[in-house]
Write a protein that holds these residues in place. Sequence first.
Motif, PDB file in Angstrom:
ATOM      1  N   UNK A 135       6.198 -47.103   8.986  1.00  0.00           N
ATOM      2  CA  UNK A 135       4.870 -47.670   8.745  1.00  0.00           C
ATOM      3  C   UNK A 135       4.091 -46.850   7.727  1.00  0.00           C
ATOM      4  N   UNK A 136       4.506 -45.613   7.467  1.00  0.00           N
ATOM      5  CA  UNK A 136       3.714 -44.806   6.548  1.00  0.00           C
ATOM      6  C   UNK A 136       4.543 -44.004   5.541  1.00  0.00           C
ATOM      7  N   UNK A 137       5.408 -43.137   6.027  1.00  0.00           N
ATOM      8  CA  UNK A 137       6.165 -42.319   5.074  1.00  0.00           C
ATOM      9  C   UNK A 137       7.598 -42.176   5.570  1.00  0.00           C
ATOM     10  N   UNK A 138       8.411 -41.429   4.871  1.00  0.00           N
ATOM     11  CA  UNK A 138       9.816 -41.366   5.252  1.00  0.00           C
ATOM     12  C   UNK A 138       9.974 -40.532   6.523  1.00  0.00           C
ATOM     13  N   UNK A 139      10.542 -41.138   7.543  1.00  0.00           N
ATOM     14  CA  UNK A 139      10.956 -40.436   8.745  1.00  0.00           C
ATOM     15  C   UNK A 139      12.472 -40.552   8.826  1.00  0.00           C
ATOM     16  N   UNK A 140      13.069 -39.885   9.796  1.00  0.00           N
ATOM     17  CA  UNK A 140      14.507 -40.044   9.978  1.00  0.00           C
ATOM     18  C   UNK A 140      14.821 -40.071  11.459  1.00  0.00           C
ATOM     19  N   UNK A 141      15.606 -41.062  11.842  1.00  0.00           N
ATOM     20  CA  UNK A 141      15.901 -41.334  13.239  1.00  0.00           C
ATOM     21  C   UNK A 141      17.219 -40.647  13.579  1.00  0.00           C
ATOM     22  N   UNK A 142      17.175 -39.700  14.527  1.00  0.00           N
ATOM     23  CA  UNK A 142      18.390 -38.936  14.784  1.00  0.00           C
ATOM     24  C   UNK A 142      18.515 -38.596  16.260  1.00  0.00           C
ATOM     25  N   UNK A 143      19.574 -39.086  16.882  1.00  0.00           N
ATOM     26  CA  UNK A 143      19.935 -38.655  18.234  1.00  0.00           C
ATOM     27  C   UNK A 143      21.271 -37.928  18.087  1.00  0.00           C
ATOM     28  N   UNK A 144      21.225 -36.607  17.876  1.00  0.00           N
ATOM     29  CA  UNK A 144      22.455 -35.874  17.529  1.00  0.00           C
ATOM     30  C   UNK A 144      23.597 -36.106  18.512  1.00  0.00           C
ATOM     31  N   UNK A 145      23.277 -36.235  19.809  1.00  0.00           N
ATOM     32  CA  UNK A 145      24.351 -36.380  20.792  1.00  0.00           C
ATOM     33  C   UNK A 145      25.030 -37.744  20.706  1.00  0.00           C
ATOM     34  N   UNK A 146      24.383 -38.698  20.043  1.00  0.00           N
ATOM     35  CA  UNK A 146      24.947 -40.050  20.005  1.00  0.00           C
ATOM     36  C   UNK A 146      25.485 -40.437  18.641  1.00  0.00           C
ATOM     37  N   UNK A 147      24.983 -39.856  17.569  1.00  0.00           N
ATOM     38  CA  UNK A 147      25.479 -40.254  16.259  1.00  0.00           C
ATOM     39  C   UNK A 147      24.744 -39.569  15.131  1.00  0.00           C
ATOM     40  N   UNK A 148      25.008 -40.056  13.918  1.00  0.00           N
ATOM     41  CA  UNK A 148      24.410 -39.451  12.732  1.00  0.00           C
ATOM     42  C   UNK A 148      22.980 -39.918  12.538  1.00  0.00           C
TER      43      UNK A 148
END
Lengths: 127, 335
Positions: free
Chosen positions: B151-164
């Motif tokens: 909604x505003x700026x670059x974020x990154x979605x990361x669940x290390x235990x589940x994937x990249x």
Amino acid sequence: MWRLLPRQIESMWTLFTAPVVWAVHFLACYVGAAIFCEKPHLLGGDFNTLRVGIVVLTVMALSMIVISALLAWRQWGFGTGDPPHGDPTRRDRQLFQGYATLLLSGLSFVAVIYTALPVLFITDCIR
Amino acid sequence: MAATAPALASCSGVQSTLDPGGAEATQIATLFWVMTAGGFLIWAFVVALSLYASQWKRKSISERGAGRIIFWGGVVFPVTVLTALLAYALWLMPWLRPFGAEEGTGVRVEVVGSQFWWHVVYRRPDGTSVVSANEIRLPVGERVEFSLESADMIHSFWIPSLGGKMDMIPGRTNRLSLLATRPGTYRGQCAEFCGISHAYMAFPAIAMEPADFEAWLEQRSRPSAGVWAPSAGHDLFMREGCGTCHSVDGTEAGGTQPAGIALGRTPAAGIAGPDLSHVGSRLTIGAGLLANDEEALARFIAHSASIKPGSQMPAYPGLSPDELRAIAAWLKGLQ
């Protein structure tokens, strides 16, 4: 066979032939794939057409690099003298340039293969 | 031993790629170990070779022999190793992005990243949807496809235990596919610097048995019973205008007022603050920041920016401790 090859010329430009082929191939692959994936109708065909296109480009690029390498090998005296060709003579300058061109051709050959390698594995724009 | 403790500790836990709970994370962990082992072997070989050259070798080798070593060790060997590694990584890529044929069969999850929280919508195959925030739940053994936006700026979605990880870029919808293989509570984290509370932009990710997940979704698709519990908290929530930014199912709190735009949100996102329909049952408060209890809720309402710098939620210094407690109790009751 060597008569098929062009006459030997003395120019710095021959040194860059293979890296330029590498750069043009790189751009063609990436720009082509980017346009295809963003605007599939512009270029037509399916993803396999793109893969075949990249393979054809790669074979062409590799052929040009091999020719550049053969010319460089001739300039290097077919490997009759060993490097470093460090004497301040015309002959050593030629041999050095031939040797450097040959090495750059080898690097470009490998780089072009690495650039094209994804087409063996990637089968879809989003994958 | 003390020096290796942090390194060893990072090999397990709720937020470690090396302790995978999903198919993609397992592939990435394997890739990591292959690279590490390969790198170590080459390093050991080079060290042994330099020791041989500097310490143990008695006579010098011919120029021809040296040329051969350079050709095989400096050209053929690296080209072969790099080709093999590149081919392995490229071969892995389609496995990490398994979209296509089976699309539309399972639950799709839409996540919108905002400073500094996550808006989550579960789209069910029957066309209904469930809105939540700051927590991700997914069924074990079923592939879940995520649509990621910002909604505003670059974020990154990361669940290390589940994937990249996958970036959330304004104006784009990125996709990520995850397959959890082990039930458990993991931790997700924003992995792209997005402002002063970037480090506090996290969320719990809970992998549940499919039946439990269905039951959970079913329960979340209805307003919480706590909404109608007689409480001063509900009235205060409405009086203070909390519902302007936060939606609560079963109340007039819509949470999609133009205040969102005033806060710099894009109209497309249509959200100003986290949905609170079932906030009482969430594991954390403030996007993975505090354990969810009434005290933490009251603290967060009173002055969220003191807990989470840069939070766009205004402070409520005018609310008395009793009023804060009442709102917190009502919210905690939204199970």
